[in-house]
Structures are given as C-alpha cells and as structure tokens.
Write an enzyme that holds these catalytic residues in place. Structure first.
Site, PDB file in Angstrom:
ATOM      1  N   HIS A  91      37.111  34.658 -29.555  1.00  0.00           N
ATOM      2  CA  HIS A  91      37.939  35.366 -28.755  1.00  0.00           C
ATOM      3  C   HIS A  91      38.905  36.829 -29.326  1.00  0.00           C
ATOM      4  O   HIS A  91      39.004  37.868 -28.882  1.00  0.00           O
ATOM      5  CB  HIS A  91      38.143  34.700 -27.798  1.00  0.00           C
ATOM      6  CG  HIS A  91      37.682  33.901 -26.856  1.00  0.00           C
ATOM      7  ND1 HIS A  91      37.795  32.443 -26.917  1.00  0.00           N
ATOM      8  CD2 HIS A  91      36.970  34.445 -25.930  1.00  0.00           C
ATOM      9  CE1 HIS A  91      36.847  32.124 -25.968  1.00  0.00           C
ATOM     10  NE2 HIS A  91      36.221  32.898 -25.450  1.00  0.00           N
ATOM     11  N   GLN A 121      30.473  31.308 -11.511  1.00  0.00           N
ATOM     12  CA  GLN A 121      29.216  31.672 -12.500  1.00  0.00           C
ATOM     13  C   GLN A 121      29.267  29.857 -13.056  1.00  0.00           C
ATOM     14  O   GLN A 121      28.074  29.752 -13.744  1.00  0.00           O
ATOM     15  CB  GLN A 121      29.300  32.344 -13.637  1.00  0.00           C
ATOM     16  CG  GLN A 121      30.615  31.673 -14.689  1.00  0.00           C
ATOM     17  CD  GLN A 121      30.763  32.686 -15.670  1.00  0.00           C
ATOM     18  OE1 GLN A 121      31.760  34.155 -14.883  1.00  0.00           O
ATOM     19  NE2 GLN A 121      31.096  32.933 -17.012  1.00  0.00           N
ATOM     20  N   GLN A 162      23.936  37.587 -21.685  1.00  0.00           N
ATOM     21  CA  GLN A 162      25.126  38.319 -21.158  1.00  0.00           C
ATOM     22  C   GLN A 162      24.738  39.601 -21.342  1.00  0.00           C
ATOM     23  O   GLN A 162      25.043  40.554 -20.563  1.00  0.00           O
ATOM     24  CB  GLN A 162      26.333  37.692 -21.011  1.00  0.00           C
ATOM     25  CG  GLN A 162      27.401  37.808 -20.617  1.00  0.00           C
ATOM     26  CD  GLN A 162      28.262  37.444 -20.892  1.00  0.00           C
ATOM     27  OE1 GLN A 162      28.467  36.094 -19.780  1.00  0.00           O
ATOM     28  NE2 GLN A 162      29.633  37.233 -21.238  1.00  0.00           N
TER      29      GLN A 162
HETATM   30  P1  AMP Z   1      33.600  33.550 -22.686  1.00  0.00           P
HETATM   31  O1  AMP Z   1      35.660  32.630 -22.629  1.00  0.00           O
HETATM   32  O2  AMP Z   1      33.001  31.814 -23.366  1.00  0.00           O
HETATM   33  O3  AMP Z   1      33.680  33.898 -21.388  1.00  0.00           O
HETATM   34  O4  AMP Z   1      33.138  34.524 -23.676  1.00  0.00           O
HETATM   35  C1  AMP Z   1      34.267  35.167 -23.894  1.00  0.00           C
HETATM   36  C2  AMP Z   1      34.069  36.881 -24.297  1.00  0.00           C
HETATM   37  O5  AMP Z   1      34.007  35.734 -25.880  1.00  0.00           O
HETATM   38  C3  AMP Z   1      32.483  37.284 -23.978  1.00  0.00           C
HETATM   39  O6  AMP Z   1      32.564  37.955 -24.384  1.00  0.00           O
HETATM   40  C4  AMP Z   1      31.611  35.469 -25.749  1.00  0.00           C
HETATM   41  O7  AMP Z   1      30.251  36.750 -25.505  1.00  0.00           O
HETATM   42  C5  AMP Z   1      32.453  35.935 -26.385  1.00  0.00           C
HETATM   43  N1  AMP Z   1      32.597  34.891 -27.318  1.00  0.00           N
HETATM   44  C6  AMP Z   1      32.871  34.054 -27.522  1.00  0.00           C
HETATM   45  N2  AMP Z   1      32.497  32.991 -28.297  1.00  0.00           N
HETATM   46  C7  AMP Z   1      32.228  34.130 -29.699  1.00  0.00           C
HETATM   47  C8  AMP Z   1      31.928  33.523 -30.433  1.00  0.00           C
HETATM   48  N3  AMP Z   1      31.734  32.710 -30.998  1.00  0.00           N
HETATM   49  N4  AMP Z   1      31.987  35.512 -31.256  1.00  0.00           N
HETATM   50  C9  AMP Z   1      32.305  36.495 -30.837  1.00  0.00           C
HETATM   51  N5  AMP Z   1      32.582  36.545 -29.625  1.00  0.00           N
HETATM   52  C10 AMP Z   1      32.975  34.883 -28.810  1.00  0.00           C
END
Ligand code: AMP
Length: 282
Positions: free
Chosen positions: A37, A61, A156
């Site tokens: 993040h 979701q 996504q």
């Molecule tokens: P989430 O909190 O899982 O909904 O993720 C929020 C955002 O962070 C989304 O755009 C994810 O694709 C991105 N994200 C989650 N894990 C990673 C990672 N390991 N590397 C880069 N971006 C990530």
C-alpha cells in the site's frame, strides 16, 4: 497528514487544492496497511500532486461466507505508518453510513460485464460488482485527477479501467507494481491469516507462476498442459489451487498462440484461512 471521515470535509479539502492549481491522486485501500500500500502512495507522490488515501472495509465486496467481520482493522497502526512514510496528505476514513446512506442492502449497485464472473469472480460471485460500487462512490466523493491501483489485483485493475472508460469517469488510472516479501510472496493484508508453517508454503504460488512464465517465454503454447503443471506444483506445496490461467494482458481475454500478444499469468490458491492471488506479466 489529516484524517477525515465526512464527505463534505473531503470535498472542501480537494476543492481548495484545485483552486490552488494542484492535482489530486487517490489511493483507495481497505487498511491493515503494508509496504505494498505504501509503495502505491509513494508512487502517487512522485508527481507534484496531493495524495489522498482512503481506508474503508467495503461490506458490498464480501460474500456472505467471506471474512468481512474478521478482516483486520488496524486504524491507529495504519495512521502511524502513513505519517512515518510522509507521502499522504489526507486520509479519508468514512463510516459505512457515509458511503451507503440508505444501507448496503438498499444501495445502488454497479453491475460489471462478464469478466467479473471469471477468474477470481468465479469463486467470489458479486465481489467485483461490490468493488465497482464502492470505487465509483469514492471517485465521486474524492474527485481525483489520478487513481492508483496495484498490479497485485490485476483483474480488479482491468475491470476498473473498463468501468472508468464505460462510464466516462473523469479520472486517469495508473498501476503500481506488486510489492513482494523477499521470498516472492505478494504482500497482502490476508497474509496475516497464515500460521508459520503456511507462511513457508505460501511463496509456492509465485514460484509456480514464475516457472509458468518461463515456459511461455520459451515458446510453449500448450496453455492447458503448462497451467496443469503449475496447478500440480501448487498442490504438491500443500496449497489448494483455485485457478491458474494464461490471459491477454490488455483485456484478460483468453490468450491465443499469437506471437506478438502481450500476456499475463494469473493464479489463486487457498492456504488455511487465506486465499492467495498473484500474477506476472510476460
Ligand atoms: P486492499 O487494501 O487489499 O484493497 O488494496 C488496496 C490497493 O493496494 C489495491 O489497489 C491493491 O491492488 C493494492 N495492493 C495490495 N497489495 C499490494 C502489493 N503487494 N503491491 C502493490 N499494491 C498492492
């Protein structure tokens, strides 16, 4: 870094930046922040623009048997991480009542086209419609110039690209690369569901996708054969594979044996309470 929860305050802050000629980048998350993040926020902050991050665990979701109640909520730690990293100007942490004023059950929902029922959508019916439902609301509230999403959730990303184009939403979408642990495991909030033994097994998904990518780079076009090999490899490591597929990178359509087609390999597997996903571009 300021945390706000009200839509009106959020709009006022963005309007003030706009009036000063500044651009606004937006990084939506569900919190329980990790370095993945933060890498997205850092990317958003590379251009001279303001960065808004949101934390909202979106009930729309999650399926009825999924982990909405158990999803890790760690706001104080998240705020400390963001403050230490220093890339985020404003953290938006709305309540469910702000996002769904008439309740989630009575909410206006978006319905994405059929790609939303494939890959992760096949085992998580309604998941991507729920994502679209909240991202659309968040974009209406924050009104950013740029939206940053991670490659880790590539399906996504492609679906949000489609939604933005189809609804003519005035925002430019950018992608951040997948941030990984040193053994290759893609960082994810759900990795915290893994116990020590499972944590050692988990990188097998990434390993299998890497070997699959090598086979494709070597020119193998027997997609069914090599994805079956990858599934077997994941299974031998003690994970329960959901899918392993080779798709077109542009729109996640089925890959063909065409030579100049850009491809992506994607996989998902269950391990204990966690469902792991990963993908690699060729
Ligand atoms: P989430 O909190 O899982 O909904 O993720 C929020 C955002 O962070 C989304 O755009 C994810 O694709 C991105 N994200 C989650 N894990 C990673 C990672 N390991 N590397 C880069 N971006 C990530």
């Amino acid at each position: 870094m300021r945390t706000i929860g009200a839509i009106g305050e959020m709009r006022a802050a963005v309007a003030e930046w706009r009036a000063g000629g500044e651009r606004v980048a937006f990084v939506p998350t569900m919190g329980n922040l990790h370095a993945g993040h933060l890498s997205l926020a850092a990317l958003a902050a590379t251009a001279p623009q303001r960065v808004v991050m949101s934390i909202f665990v979106n009930p729309a979701q999650f399926g009825p048997s999924e982990d909405f109640a158990a999803y890790p909520r760690t706001l104080a730690a998240d705020e400390a991480l963001i403050a230490a990293a220093g890339n985020v100007d404003l953290l938006f942490v709305p309540t469910a009542a702000e996002i769904y004023p008439f309740g989630v059950e009575r909410a206006v929902r978006l319905q994405l086209p059929s790609l939303a029922s494939e890959l992760c959508g096949a085992t998580r019916p309604g998941h991507f419609d729920g994502v679209a439902t909240v991202v659309c609301r968040l974009l209406n509230i924050v009104a950013p110039d740029l939206l940053y999403l991670g490659q880790k959730d590539y399906q996504q990303f492609v679906l949000m690209q489609l939604m933005i184009a189809d609804l003519a939403l005035p925002v430019e979408l950018r992608m951040g690369p997948t941030h990984r642990e040193s053994d290759g495991l893609a960082m994810s909030s759900r990795n915290r569901y893994l116990d020590a033994a499972q944590r050692r097994q988990a990188p097998a998904l990434h390993g299998a996708l890497e070997r699959l990518r090598t086979r494709l780079r070597d020119g193998v076009v027997d997609f069914a054969g090599i994805t079956a090999e990858a599934r077997a490899e994941i299974e031998r490591a003690g994970l329960k594979p959901d899918y392993v597929e080779v798709r077109r990178r542009a729109d996640l359509g089925y890959a063909t044996s065409g030579r100049d087609e850009e491809r992506v390999v994607l996989g998902a597997a269950w391990l204990g309470r966690a469902r792991l996903i990963d993908n690699l571009f060729l």
